[in-house]
Design a protein around this motif. Structure first.
Motif, PDB file in Angstrom:
ATOM      1  N   ASP A 130       0.828  -1.202   0.000  1.00  0.00           N
ATOM      2  CA  ASP A 130       0.000   0.000   0.000  1.00  0.00           C
ATOM      3  C   ASP A 130       0.868   1.260   0.000  1.00  0.00           C
ATOM      4  O   ASP A 130       0.976   1.979   0.999  1.00  0.00           O
ATOM      5  CB  ASP A 130      -0.977  -0.012   1.182  1.00  0.00           C
ATOM      6  CG  ASP A 130      -0.295  -0.339   2.504  1.00  0.00           C
ATOM      7  OD1 ASP A 130       0.889  -0.700   2.488  1.00  0.00           O
ATOM      8  OD2 ASP A 130      -0.965  -0.231   3.540  1.00  0.00           O
ATOM      9  N   TYR A 131       1.467   1.520  -1.171  1.00  0.00           N
ATOM     10  CA  TYR A 131       2.368   2.648  -1.341  1.00  0.00           C
ATOM     11  C   TYR A 131       1.635   3.957  -1.652  1.00  0.00           C
ATOM     12  O   TYR A 131       2.187   5.034  -1.481  1.00  0.00           O
ATOM     13  CB  TYR A 131       3.361   2.371  -2.469  1.00  0.00           C
ATOM     14  CG  TYR A 131       4.405   1.314  -2.154  1.00  0.00           C
ATOM     15  CD1 TYR A 131       4.886   1.138  -0.857  1.00  0.00           C
ATOM     16  CD2 TYR A 131       4.924   0.501  -3.159  1.00  0.00           C
ATOM     17  CE1 TYR A 131       5.848   0.188  -0.576  1.00  0.00           C
ATOM     18  CE2 TYR A 131       5.895  -0.459  -2.874  1.00  0.00           C
ATOM     19  CZ  TYR A 131       6.353  -0.621  -1.589  1.00  0.00           C
ATOM     20  OH  TYR A 131       7.311  -1.556  -1.312  1.00  0.00           O
ATOM     21  N   PRO A 136      -9.321   7.694   0.608  1.00  0.00           N
ATOM     22  CA  PRO A 136     -10.011   6.645   1.369  1.00  0.00           C
ATOM     23  C   PRO A 136     -10.434   5.469   0.488  1.00  0.00           C
ATOM     24  O   PRO A 136     -10.407   4.319   0.925  1.00  0.00           O
ATOM     25  CB  PRO A 136     -11.236   7.381   1.936  1.00  0.00           C
ATOM     26  CG  PRO A 136     -10.829   8.817   1.987  1.00  0.00           C
ATOM     27  CD  PRO A 136      -9.943   9.019   0.785  1.00  0.00           C
ATOM     28  N   LEU A 137     -10.812   5.763  -0.762  1.00  0.00           N
ATOM     29  CA  LEU A 137     -11.223   4.693  -1.667  1.00  0.00           C
ATOM     30  C   LEU A 137     -10.036   3.796  -2.007  1.00  0.00           C
ATOM     31  O   LEU A 137     -10.187   2.570  -2.097  1.00  0.00           O
ATOM     32  CB  LEU A 137     -11.823   5.282  -2.946  1.00  0.00           C
ATOM     33  CG  LEU A 137     -12.444   4.276  -3.924  1.00  0.00           C
ATOM     34  CD1 LEU A 137     -13.588   3.518  -3.273  1.00  0.00           C
ATOM     35  CD2 LEU A 137     -12.930   4.982  -5.187  1.00  0.00           C
ATOM     36  N   GLN A 138      -8.854   4.386  -2.184  1.00  0.00           N
ATOM     37  CA  GLN A 138      -7.665   3.584  -2.461  1.00  0.00           C
ATOM     38  C   GLN A 138      -7.316   2.706  -1.268  1.00  0.00           C
ATOM     39  O   GLN A 138      -6.933   1.549  -1.428  1.00  0.00           O
ATOM     40  CB  GLN A 138      -6.479   4.495  -2.816  1.00  0.00           C
ATOM     41  CG  GLN A 138      -5.179   3.758  -3.092  1.00  0.00           C
ATOM     42  CD  GLN A 138      -5.256   2.801  -4.275  1.00  0.00           C
ATOM     43  OE1 GLN A 138      -6.080   2.975  -5.150  1.00  0.00           O
ATOM     44  NE2 GLN A 138      -4.402   1.810  -4.290  1.00  0.00           N
ATOM     45  N   GLU A 143      -7.428  -2.803   1.302  1.00  0.00           N
ATOM     46  CA  GLU A 143      -8.002  -3.728   2.281  1.00  0.00           C
ATOM     47  C   GLU A 143      -8.716  -4.882   1.587  1.00  0.00           C
ATOM     48  O   GLU A 143      -8.628  -6.039   2.018  1.00  0.00           O
ATOM     49  CB  GLU A 143      -8.967  -2.955   3.189  1.00  0.00           C
ATOM     50  CG  GLU A 143      -8.263  -1.959   4.107  1.00  0.00           C
ATOM     51  CD  GLU A 143      -9.236  -1.055   4.830  1.00  0.00           C
ATOM     52  OE1 GLU A 143     -10.466  -1.239   4.647  1.00  0.00           O
ATOM     53  OE2 GLU A 143      -8.782  -0.160   5.563  1.00  0.00           O
ATOM     54  N   TYR A 144      -9.418  -4.555   0.514  1.00  0.00           N
ATOM     55  CA  TYR A 144     -10.109  -5.588  -0.268  1.00  0.00           C
ATOM     56  C   TYR A 144      -9.111  -6.568  -0.878  1.00  0.00           C
ATOM     57  O   TYR A 144      -9.287  -7.792  -0.794  1.00  0.00           O
ATOM     58  CB  TYR A 144     -10.939  -4.906  -1.357  1.00  0.00           C
ATOM     59  CG  TYR A 144     -11.469  -5.825  -2.426  1.00  0.00           C
ATOM     60  CD1 TYR A 144     -12.490  -6.732  -2.164  1.00  0.00           C
ATOM     61  CD2 TYR A 144     -10.947  -5.778  -3.727  1.00  0.00           C
ATOM     62  CE1 TYR A 144     -12.972  -7.572  -3.160  1.00  0.00           C
ATOM     63  CE2 TYR A 144     -11.431  -6.607  -4.717  1.00  0.00           C
ATOM     64  CZ  TYR A 144     -12.432  -7.503  -4.430  1.00  0.00           C
ATOM     65  OH  TYR A 144     -12.902  -8.340  -5.420  1.00  0.00           O
ATOM     66  N   ARG A 145      -8.040  -6.031  -1.478  1.00  0.00           N
ATOM     67  CA  ARG A 145      -7.037  -6.900  -2.106  1.00  0.00           C
ATOM     68  C   ARG A 145      -6.333  -7.776  -1.067  1.00  0.00           C
ATOM     69  O   ARG A 145      -6.048  -8.950  -1.326  1.00  0.00           O
ATOM     70  CB  ARG A 145      -6.008  -6.047  -2.864  1.00  0.00           C
ATOM     71  CG  ARG A 145      -6.550  -5.308  -4.068  1.00  0.00           C
ATOM     72  CD  ARG A 145      -6.966  -6.247  -5.182  1.00  0.00           C
ATOM     73  NE  ARG A 145      -5.844  -6.878  -5.813  1.00  0.00           N
ATOM     74  CZ  ARG A 145      -5.231  -6.403  -6.896  1.00  0.00           C
ATOM     75  NH1 ARG A 145      -5.662  -5.290  -7.464  1.00  0.00           N
ATOM     76  NH2 ARG A 145      -4.213  -7.031  -7.435  1.00  0.00           N
ATOM     77  N   LEU A 211     -16.292   1.165  -4.856  1.00  0.00           N
ATOM     78  CA  LEU A 211     -15.560  -0.070  -5.163  1.00  0.00           C
ATOM     79  C   LEU A 211     -16.531  -1.240  -5.279  1.00  0.00           C
ATOM     80  O   LEU A 211     -16.317  -2.158  -6.080  1.00  0.00           O
ATOM     81  CB  LEU A 211     -14.522  -0.345  -4.073  1.00  0.00           C
ATOM     82  CG  LEU A 211     -13.663  -1.608  -4.220  1.00  0.00           C
ATOM     83  CD1 LEU A 211     -12.918  -1.615  -5.545  1.00  0.00           C
ATOM     84  CD2 LEU A 211     -12.689  -1.730  -3.051  1.00  0.00           C
ATOM     85  N   THR A 212     -17.605  -1.204  -4.516  1.00  0.00           N
ATOM     86  CA  THR A 212     -18.627  -2.253  -4.585  1.00  0.00           C
ATOM     87  C   THR A 212     -19.220  -2.351  -5.987  1.00  0.00           C
ATOM     88  O   THR A 212     -19.545  -3.446  -6.459  1.00  0.00           O
ATOM     89  CB  THR A 212     -19.733  -1.983  -3.550  1.00  0.00           C
ATOM     90  OG1 THR A 212     -19.200  -2.262  -2.247  1.00  0.00           O
ATOM     91  CG2 THR A 212     -20.956  -2.852  -3.775  1.00  0.00           C
ATOM     92  N   LEU A 213     -19.358  -1.217  -6.677  1.00  0.00           N
ATOM     93  CA  LEU A 213     -19.860  -1.249  -8.050  1.00  0.00           C
ATOM     94  C   LEU A 213     -18.973  -2.116  -8.931  1.00  0.00           C
ATOM     95  O   LEU A 213     -19.456  -2.937  -9.712  1.00  0.00           O
ATOM     96  CB  LEU A 213     -19.926   0.168  -8.626  1.00  0.00           C
ATOM     97  CG  LEU A 213     -21.091   1.052  -8.208  1.00  0.00           C
ATOM     98  CD1 LEU A 213     -20.938   2.431  -8.831  1.00  0.00           C
ATOM     99  CD2 LEU A 213     -22.422   0.438  -8.610  1.00  0.00           C
TER     100      LEU A 213
END
Length: 400
Positions: A130-131, A136-138, A143-145, A211-213
């Motif tokens: 996580d560079y 917040p979306l990134q 977190e998802y990845r 991101l859910t989309l």
């Protein structure tokens, strides 16, 4: 079909020259290893051509990219010094994947050398670093990845094992190969089911996330695998998210998926027979037996490789229990006819007549790659849809 997708991807972003400096994105960075005049590029990873969103060069050891996206999208930030070095051994290429929105992002890495190049094909099993900071979306994307990484690694290991076994198939007897496949394929299925469940869990936990989309889109695009209630659940979630570009696109996908959900009845389409006469697929789907429909093409190597295995099933169960229909997606009739002579398949052969029929058939079954194998039950429901003829064999054996 490709044109409609192209226009969607084009709608995702505007070129950096059109961007407003007040409302777009900024991606910047300055760290050891950057060379002046090195190319820095943002590419959209949501289409086959990896469209360039914007690009620039390093100046005074730093870079800054600006632009605007109409909706957040999956991108790659790519660095390359290929144009400024003369020796191949001096070439350096690095990249990082991100979910780009209209916010300010700063790339902080110890050194350019810590950014190795990862192909899109391997991105989901690469270590998550996580560079990128500032959005917040990134952070949510990271977190998802990270949550899916261990599951993706298990799935990749299972898939690689089956691939290696397939490459060495001539080292086994048919009975040995089938036995090993039957032992290992359920592991792949279980791993993929775990990934699917994790994605659904994320969607339920983040019902308002942009991101859910993107995740919902990936869940809806695979035909005949999503239960009707899941399609409706995803549709409800997508409908609540504020977005004017991706949301309507996904809702259209959901409309298609409703007709291609798990247990859906096959779609009748117009085709041609080997003499050029127009026929309906329904003429060859029988109410007293299972019907296998194999979408293939003469130029498709995996399609040709699968034909002998399809023939084994046809001979094992007989036409009275398992009817087989091959549907060629060749654009040129002469290519289809030549392949028919070479393969000498002893079952019904149908094809498409012109590009319009090809597009209609492809859209009806959302065919994006071949071979595409459909197993239709006597009541007309599709009980298998996939690309692996060995997985098809497992289903046929369970049912027959």
């Amino acid at each position: 079909m490709k044109n409609r997708f192209f226009f969607f991807v084009a709608a995702l972003f505007l070129c950096s020259a059109c961007a407003s400096r007040n409302q777009g994105f900024v991606v910047r960075g300055s760290f050891p290893g950057l060379q002046d005049s090195m190319v820095v590029m943002l590419r959209c990873m949501e289409n086959e051509s990896c469209s360039v969103v914007t690009q620039g060069v390093v100046r005074d050891g730093a870079f800054e990219l600006r632009g605007v996206v109409r909706t957040p999208m999956y991108c790659e930030l790519l660095f390359s010094n290929q144009d400024i070095v003369s020796r191949p051994e001096d070439v350096k290429v690095g990249n990082i994947f991100l979910f780009l929105d209209n916010s300010e992002l700063t790339l902080k890495v110890p050194h350019l050398d810590s950014m190795s190049f990862t192909s899109l094909f391997m991105a989901e099993t690469a270590e998550v670093k996580d560079y990128l900071k500032g959005s917040p979306l990134q952070q949510e994307f990271y977190e998802y990845r990270k949550a899916l990484l261990p599951l993706n690694l298990v799935a990749q290991k299972a898939s690689d094992s089956l691939t290696m076994m397939s490459l060495r198939e001539n080292c086994y007897t048919p009975e040995e190969y089938n036995r090993l496949f039957d032992e290992q394929y359920p592991q792949k299925q279980a791993a993929e089911a775990a990934i699917d469940a994790a994605k659904m869990e994320f969607v339920r936990a983040h019902p308002r996330s942009l991101l859910t989309l993107y995740i919902a889109e990936t869940l809806l695009k695979t035909p005949f695998t999503r239960a009707p209630e899941e399609v409706e659940e995803l549709t409800r979630v997508v409908g609540q998210i504020e977005d004017t570009v991706r949301r309507p696109y996904i809702l259209k996908i959901a409309d298609i998926t409703r007709t291609l959900c798990k247990g859906a009845v096959y779609k009748d389409v117009e085709l041609i027979n080997t003499t050029g006469e127009k026929v309906k697929l329904s003429q060859f789907v029988h109410p007293d037996r299972y019907t296998l429909v194999d979408f293939w093409a003469s130029w498709c190597g995996p399609c040709r490789w699968a034909i002998p295995k399809v023939e084994q099933l046809y001979k094992r169960y007989g036409d009275d229990r398992l009817a087989v229909v091959s549907v060629s997606l060749d654009k040129k009739r002469e290519d289809w006819e030549k392949a028919l002579k070479q393969e000498n398949m002893p079952w019904t052969q149908l094809g498409v007549d012109g590009n319009d029929m090809l597009v209609t058939v492809s859209r009806a079954y959302h065919i994006t790659r071949i071979p595409r194998l459909l197993l239709i039950a006597p009541d007309g429901r599709v009980v298998f849809s996939g690309h692996d003829v060995n997985a098809l064999r497992l289903t046929v054996e369970k049912l027959l």
